[in-house]
Design a protein around this motif. Structure first.
Motif, PDB file in Angstrom:
ATOM      1  N   TYR A  60       0.846  -1.204   0.000  1.00 57.91           N
ATOM      2  CA  TYR A  60       0.000   0.000   0.000  1.00 57.91           C
ATOM      3  C   TYR A  60       0.883   1.257   0.000  1.00 57.91           C
ATOM      4  O   TYR A  60       0.711   2.156  -0.834  1.00 57.91           O
ATOM      5  N   TYR A  61       1.851   1.308   0.927  1.00 58.44           N
ATOM      6  CA  TYR A  61       2.698   2.508   1.011  1.00 58.44           C
ATOM      7  C   TYR A  61       3.647   2.623  -0.183  1.00 58.44           C
ATOM      8  O   TYR A  61       3.938   3.734  -0.634  1.00 58.44           O
ATOM      9  N   ILE A 114       1.576   4.139  -2.868  1.00 56.97           N
ATOM     10  CA  ILE A 114       1.328   5.567  -2.612  1.00 56.97           C
ATOM     11  C   ILE A 114       2.568   6.397  -2.982  1.00 56.97           C
ATOM     12  O   ILE A 114       2.467   7.438  -3.638  1.00 56.97           O
ATOM     13  N   GLU A 132      -4.706  -1.946  13.991  1.00 50.87           N
ATOM     14  CA  GLU A 132      -5.799  -2.382  13.119  1.00 50.87           C
ATOM     15  C   GLU A 132      -5.737  -3.882  12.861  1.00 50.87           C
ATOM     16  O   GLU A 132      -6.754  -4.551  12.755  1.00 50.87           O
ATOM     17  N   GLY A 178      -5.715   4.248  -3.947  1.00 50.56           N
ATOM     18  CA  GLY A 178      -5.389   4.988  -2.727  1.00 50.56           C
ATOM     19  C   GLY A 178      -5.062   6.457  -2.916  1.00 50.56           C
ATOM     20  O   GLY A 178      -5.730   7.329  -2.348  1.00 50.56           O
ATOM     21  N   GLU A 198      -2.637   9.331   4.283  1.00 46.63           N
ATOM     22  CA  GLU A 198      -2.451   7.961   3.791  1.00 46.63           C
ATOM     23  C   GLU A 198      -2.637   6.957   4.923  1.00 46.63           C
ATOM     24  O   GLU A 198      -3.243   5.900   4.733  1.00 46.63           O
ATOM     25  N   SER A 199      -2.120   7.320   6.110  1.00 41.91           N
ATOM     26  CA  SER A 199      -2.212   6.374   7.232  1.00 41.91           C
ATOM     27  C   SER A 199      -3.647   6.274   7.765  1.00 41.91           C
ATOM     28  O   SER A 199      -4.013   5.283   8.392  1.00 41.91           O
ATOM     29  N   LEU A 245      -6.300   6.583   5.679  1.00 43.60           N
ATOM     30  CA  LEU A 245      -7.072   5.902   4.631  1.00 43.60           C
ATOM     31  C   LEU A 245      -6.881   4.384   4.666  1.00 43.60           C
ATOM     32  O   LEU A 245      -7.837   3.640   4.440  1.00 43.60           O
ATOM     33  N   TYR A 246      -5.666   3.934   4.978  1.00 48.12           N
ATOM     34  CA  TYR A 246      -5.390   2.494   4.922  1.00 48.12           C
ATOM     35  C   TYR A 246      -6.370   1.675   5.780  1.00 48.12           C
ATOM     36  O   TYR A 246      -7.013   0.750   5.264  1.00 48.12           O
ATOM     37  N   PRO A 247      -6.502   1.997   7.103  1.00 48.99           N
ATOM     38  CA  PRO A 247      -7.460   1.199   7.901  1.00 48.99           C
ATOM     39  C   PRO A 247      -8.898   1.314   7.423  1.00 48.99           C
ATOM     40  O   PRO A 247      -9.669   0.369   7.548  1.00 48.99           O
ATOM     41  N   LEU A 282      -9.943   1.672   4.247  1.00 45.79           N
ATOM     42  CA  LEU A 282     -10.102   0.778   3.092  1.00 45.79           C
ATOM     43  C   LEU A 282     -10.127  -0.678   3.536  1.00 45.79           C
ATOM     44  O   LEU A 282     -10.893  -1.490   3.025  1.00 45.79           O
TER      45      LEU A 282
END
Lengths: 190, 105
Positions: free
Chosen positions: A28-29, A32, A63, B25, B40-41, B43-45, B47
């Protein structure tokens, strides 16, 4: 810091996560950063703009980690640990009972509210049927019963949405509370 | 703003972006930046949660020699937007009630 350094540092901070979850976060990162660079940013700017790496790692771990994993120790218990555990059993049972009662209380309140709402509607419907098929000769009572029944149905319908919102709010609060506890346990462990 | 409220709002906002077209993203963040600040941090959880709840599904497309993850809204996601709108209508009624109470003091 460039992309590779950033991702390897993030990977190191997320080492406690299962491999599949770790790969998901890193990809994911990575995506990005690539998209930011494609948008015209320099590599350093794209990486720095992501924010504090510790916060990102903490958020991802919180999470992905089930609550039980934060409570149950990852290492094996020593004799002292077992002794302490045995001695504190009454306290643990009391604590769990308290949590259980608290949770049951919340859920019973929610169910109770919905049942109360349902009962208004059911009483209303029954009242309307009874007022139509009424057996008494008194038409004034029949009309009164009909109106009261309509009011009961109205209350039931109008109260549904606020009760639903309230229930979601209560559920949201419990999630928030669990998250706070998780955060505390997580910080204690780190 | 209350954390839970903001979380619910962000979920609805992300789903709204996806209801217009499938997205990824970085683009979701850009599209949302005009309306609400999201990192960004954050949005991740969101999604991840939406994916777990089957509100969105994910597929990958090759882009410039790499894979890019696209998110697409599912029926449950559309229902969630509708729930959000319905809830908001109730909240506005409650807000009006509270405001009238506060004004009458």
């Amino acid at each position: 810091m460039n992309k590779l350094e950033y991702l390897s540092e993030l990977g190191a901070k997320l080492r406690t996560l299962p491999r599949s979850e770790l790969n998901k976060v890193l990809s994911y990162y990575s995506e990005i950063i690539d998209d930011r660079m494609e948008d015209g940013m320099s590599e350093v700017h794209a990486v720095c703009g992501l924010g504090d790496i510790d916060e990102i790692a903490q958020e991802a771990i919180l999470e992905a980690t089930p609550f039980s994993n934060l409570i149950i120790p990852s290492r094996s218990l020593s004799t002292v640990d077992i002794l302490l555990l045995v001695m504190s059993t009454p306290l643990i049972i009391a604590l769990f009972t308290l949590i259980l009662v608290f949770y049951a209380g919340i859920w019973l309140s929610i169910i109770g509210l919905f049942l109360l709402d349902l009962s208004f509607i059911l009483v209303g419907i029954t009242g309307i049927i009874a007022s139509i098929v009424d057996f008494s000769e008194n038409s004034a009572i029949q009309i009164l019963m009909f109106i009261v029944s309509l009011i009961a149905i109205g209350i039931g319908i109008f109260a549904y949405s606020p009760i639903k919102v309230l229930s979601q709010k209560i559920v949201g609060l419990t999630t928030w509370f669990m998250r706070k506890i998780k955060l505390r346990l997580f910080r204690k462990r780190v | 703003m209350d954390v839970q409220l903001k979380r619910g709002l962000l979920e609805a906002c992300v789903l709204t972006v996806l209801s217009k077209e499938d997205s990824y993203g970085y683009k979701i963040i850009k599209d949302l930046s005009e309306h609400i600040k999201v990192t960004e941090s954050t949005l991740y959880p969101i999604l991840k949660r939406l994916e777990t709840q089957n509100c969105v599904s994910v597929y990958s497309i090759e882009h410039n020699g790499r894979l890019r993850k696209y998110y697409t809204i599912e029926q449950q996601g559309k229902d969630k937007i509708q729930d959000f709108l319905d809830d908001w209508a109730s909240l506005l009624t409650l807000h009006k009630f509270v405001q009238e109470g506060a004004n009458s003091e």
